[in-house]
Design an enzyme around this catalytic site. Structure first.
Site, PDB file in Angstrom:
ATOM      1  N   ASN A   7      66.509  23.327  39.455  1.00 31.31           N
ATOM      2  CA  ASN A   7      65.199  23.784  39.611  1.00 31.31           C
ATOM      3  C   ASN A   7      64.805  24.213  38.659  1.00 31.31           C
ATOM      4  O   ASN A   7      65.038  25.107  37.848  1.00 31.31           O
ATOM      5  CB  ASN A   7      66.249  25.364  40.900  1.00 31.31           C
ATOM      6  CG  ASN A   7      64.646  25.851  41.336  1.00 31.31           C
ATOM      7  OD1 ASN A   7      63.488  26.495  40.695  1.00 31.31           O
ATOM      8  ND2 ASN A   7      64.601  26.600  42.967  1.00 31.31           N
ATOM      9  N   HIS A  10      62.426  28.264  37.417  1.00 28.70           N
ATOM     10  CA  HIS A  10      62.420  29.665  36.482  1.00 28.70           C
ATOM     11  C   HIS A  10      61.654  28.641  34.860  1.00 28.70           C
ATOM     12  O   HIS A  10      61.258  30.295  34.120  1.00 28.70           O
ATOM     13  CB  HIS A  10      63.353  29.936  35.909  1.00 28.70           C
ATOM     14  CG  HIS A  10      64.115  30.748  36.777  1.00 28.70           C
ATOM     15  ND1 HIS A  10      64.136  31.919  38.067  1.00 28.70           N
ATOM     16  CD2 HIS A  10      64.784  30.188  38.073  1.00 28.70           C
ATOM     17  CE1 HIS A  10      64.748  32.202  38.516  1.00 28.70           C
ATOM     18  NE2 HIS A  10      65.037  31.213  38.699  1.00 28.70           N
ATOM     19  N   ARG A  18      52.972  35.610  32.000  1.00 27.35           N
ATOM     20  CA  ARG A  18      51.255  35.940  30.661  1.00 27.35           C
ATOM     21  C   ARG A  18      50.695  35.453  31.205  1.00 27.35           C
ATOM     22  O   ARG A  18      49.647  34.818  30.702  1.00 27.35           O
ATOM     23  CB  ARG A  18      52.280  35.534  29.300  1.00 27.35           C
ATOM     24  CG  ARG A  18      52.871  36.252  28.486  1.00 27.35           C
ATOM     25  CD  ARG A  18      52.116  37.683  28.244  1.00 27.35           C
ATOM     26  NE  ARG A  18      51.274  37.044  27.027  1.00 27.35           N
ATOM     27  CZ  ARG A  18      52.014  37.429  25.638  1.00 27.35           C
ATOM     28  NH1 ARG A  18      53.157  37.361  25.452  1.00 27.35           N
ATOM     29  NH2 ARG A  18      50.588  37.558  25.378  1.00 27.35           N
ATOM     30  N   HIS A  43      60.609  25.422  44.575  1.00 28.98           N
ATOM     31  CA  HIS A  43      60.032  26.022  45.417  1.00 28.98           C
ATOM     32  C   HIS A  43      58.357  26.772  45.617  1.00 28.98           C
ATOM     33  O   HIS A  43      57.788  27.550  43.899  1.00 28.98           O
ATOM     34  CB  HIS A  43      61.111  27.161  45.056  1.00 28.98           C
ATOM     35  CG  HIS A  43      60.715  28.706  46.928  1.00 28.98           C
ATOM     36  ND1 HIS A  43      61.889  29.269  47.393  1.00 28.98           N
ATOM     37  CD2 HIS A  43      59.714  28.357  47.972  1.00 28.98           C
ATOM     38  CE1 HIS A  43      60.763  30.208  48.579  1.00 28.98           C
ATOM     39  NE2 HIS A  43      60.096  28.874  48.460  1.00 28.98           N
ATOM     40  N   ARG A  45      56.135  28.680  46.775  1.00 29.78           N
ATOM     41  CA  ARG A  45      56.169  30.161  47.233  1.00 29.78           C
ATOM     42  C   ARG A  45      55.013  30.542  47.784  1.00 29.78           C
ATOM     43  O   ARG A  45      53.703  30.285  47.096  1.00 29.78           O
ATOM     44  CB  ARG A  45      56.783  31.377  46.866  1.00 29.78           C
ATOM     45  CG  ARG A  45      58.169  30.879  46.382  1.00 29.78           C
ATOM     46  CD  ARG A  45      58.278  31.963  45.604  1.00 29.78           C
ATOM     47  NE  ARG A  45      58.999  33.294  46.509  1.00 29.78           N
ATOM     48  CZ  ARG A  45      59.795  33.883  47.458  1.00 29.78           C
ATOM     49  NH1 ARG A  45      61.135  33.468  46.433  1.00 29.78           N
ATOM     50  NH2 ARG A  45      60.022  34.600  48.115  1.00 29.78           N
ATOM     51  N   HIS A  50      55.838  31.578  40.880  1.00 32.10           N
ATOM     52  CA  HIS A  50      55.768  30.372  39.589  1.00 32.10           C
ATOM     53  C   HIS A  50      54.885  29.104  40.461  1.00 32.10           C
ATOM     54  O   HIS A  50      53.955  28.623  39.836  1.00 32.10           O
ATOM     55  CB  HIS A  50      57.436  30.454  39.480  1.00 32.10           C
ATOM     56  CG  HIS A  50      57.946  30.668  40.938  1.00 32.10           C
ATOM     57  ND1 HIS A  50      57.659  29.249  42.290  1.00 32.10           N
ATOM     58  CD2 HIS A  50      59.133  31.381  41.364  1.00 32.10           C
ATOM     59  CE1 HIS A  50      59.116  29.667  42.680  1.00 32.10           C
ATOM     60  NE2 HIS A  50      59.799  30.733  42.558  1.00 32.10           N
ATOM     61  N   GLU A  70      61.233  22.863  48.186  1.00 31.83           N
ATOM     62  CA  GLU A  70      62.310  24.349  48.840  1.00 31.83           C
ATOM     63  C   GLU A  70      60.530  24.954  49.327  1.00 31.83           C
ATOM     64  O   GLU A  70      59.184  25.195  48.853  1.00 31.83           O
ATOM     65  CB  GLU A  70      62.909  24.962  48.135  1.00 31.83           C
ATOM     66  CG  GLU A  70      64.169  24.162  48.049  1.00 31.83           C
ATOM     67  CD  GLU A  70      64.948  25.822  46.831  1.00 31.83           C
ATOM     68  OE1 GLU A  70      65.391  25.232  47.046  1.00 31.83           O
ATOM     69  OE2 GLU A  70      64.116  26.766  46.509  1.00 31.83           O
ATOM     70  N   HIS A 190      72.071  27.994  45.250  1.00 32.78           N
ATOM     71  CA  HIS A 190      72.458  30.012  44.840  1.00 32.78           C
ATOM     72  C   HIS A 190      73.160  30.465  44.281  1.00 32.78           C
ATOM     73  O   HIS A 190      74.084  30.590  44.891  1.00 32.78           O
ATOM     74  CB  HIS A 190      71.628  30.082  46.428  1.00 32.78           C
ATOM     75  CG  HIS A 190      71.242  31.853  46.318  1.00 32.78           C
ATOM     76  ND1 HIS A 190      69.176  31.535  45.914  1.00 32.78           N
ATOM     77  CD2 HIS A 190      71.679  33.095  45.790  1.00 32.78           C
ATOM     78  CE1 HIS A 190      69.564  32.474  45.678  1.00 32.78           C
ATOM     79  NE2 HIS A 190      70.337  34.214  45.759  1.00 32.78           N
TER      80      HIS A 190
END
Length: 245
Positions: A7, A10, A18, A43, A45, A50, A70, A190
């Protein structure tokens, strides 16, 4: 032997902190694949905190392994998935204030609406997985929804103190066996780390582990390719017991 989905959310988190253009998760996905990732998970969202729509479009064009999207179970996201055509969609719950996904879908309570979305995606050739807690009621509801896969939420295991870790591991074992008895294929993820992943990777019947934060954190020290290689070794050659303490 479980495969490894990496994943990369991150990486995008660092960029969005920023509101700039780097680090770009798209070339980072290539590095993850070069390190041995069997798939890339992102993911998208609803709040786009992100991963962005353009990231997803570019990843679909460049990922050479498998692209797992996701997403929340909403009409907007179903439309995006139908356009992008990922190799798999994993439906997950979303809450605007959460830092990360906090639990599994309540499939039993949403079975009617979920079934329609599952059918729509799978008719279009996109396999659907439901992110669920390792609970029989949710597994049975997932089966009735028509989904072909579940992803077991490993958060309770990952967050358990050493005294409770064996109990949570047993729950994952039992849930995997129950899901397979219902004809479901099983992924998991997870909160998994280099310290706790092996016992889950050793569970018979789990096909893929989706792991992100710990790999990205490790990559700061050793680079992304090496961080993925290290995790892949643990996933493919796991010890059979959890590492406590």
């Amino acid at each position: 032997m479980a495969s490894l989905g990496v994943n990369i959310d991150h990486i995008a988190n660092v960029r969005q902190a920023r509101q700039t253009v780097e680090p770009d998760p798209v070339p980072m996905a290539l590095l993850a694949e070069l390190g041995g990732a069997d798939g890339i998970t992102v993911h998208l969202r609803e709040d786009r905190r992100h991963i962005q729509d353009r990231d997803l479009e570019l990843l679909r064009a460049t990922v050479r392994s498998r692209l797992n999207l996701e997403m929340a179970a909403t009409p907007e996201m179903v439309g995006i998935a139908l356009k992008i055509q990922p190799d798999m969609v994993t439906l997950v719950p979303e809450r605007r204030q959460e830092v990360t996904t906090e639990g599994g879908l309540d499939v039993a309570a949403q079975q009617g609406s979920l079934k329609g979305m599952v059918d729509q995606l799978q008719v279009a050739g996109i396999p659907v997985s439901l992110f669920v807690d390792p609970v029989s009621q949710q597994l049975e509801a997932a089966c009735k929804s028509g989904a072909r896969w579940v992803e077991l939420h490993t958060g309770a295991y990952a967050e358990a103190c050493w005294a409770n870790q064996s109990f949570e591991l047993a729950r994952l074992n039992e849930a995997t066996a129950r899901a397979r008895s219902l004809g479901l294929r099983v992924n998991a993820g997870h909160g998994l780390t280099y310290q706790n992943v092996e016992a889950v990777a050793a569970i018979e019947g789990i096909e893929e582990l989706n792991i992100g934060h710990t790999i990205v954190a490790r990559s700061i020290a050793v680079g992304l390719q090496e961080a993925v290689r290290e995790m892949k070794r643990l996933v493919q050659n796991p010890r059979r017991e959890p590492l406590f303490g």
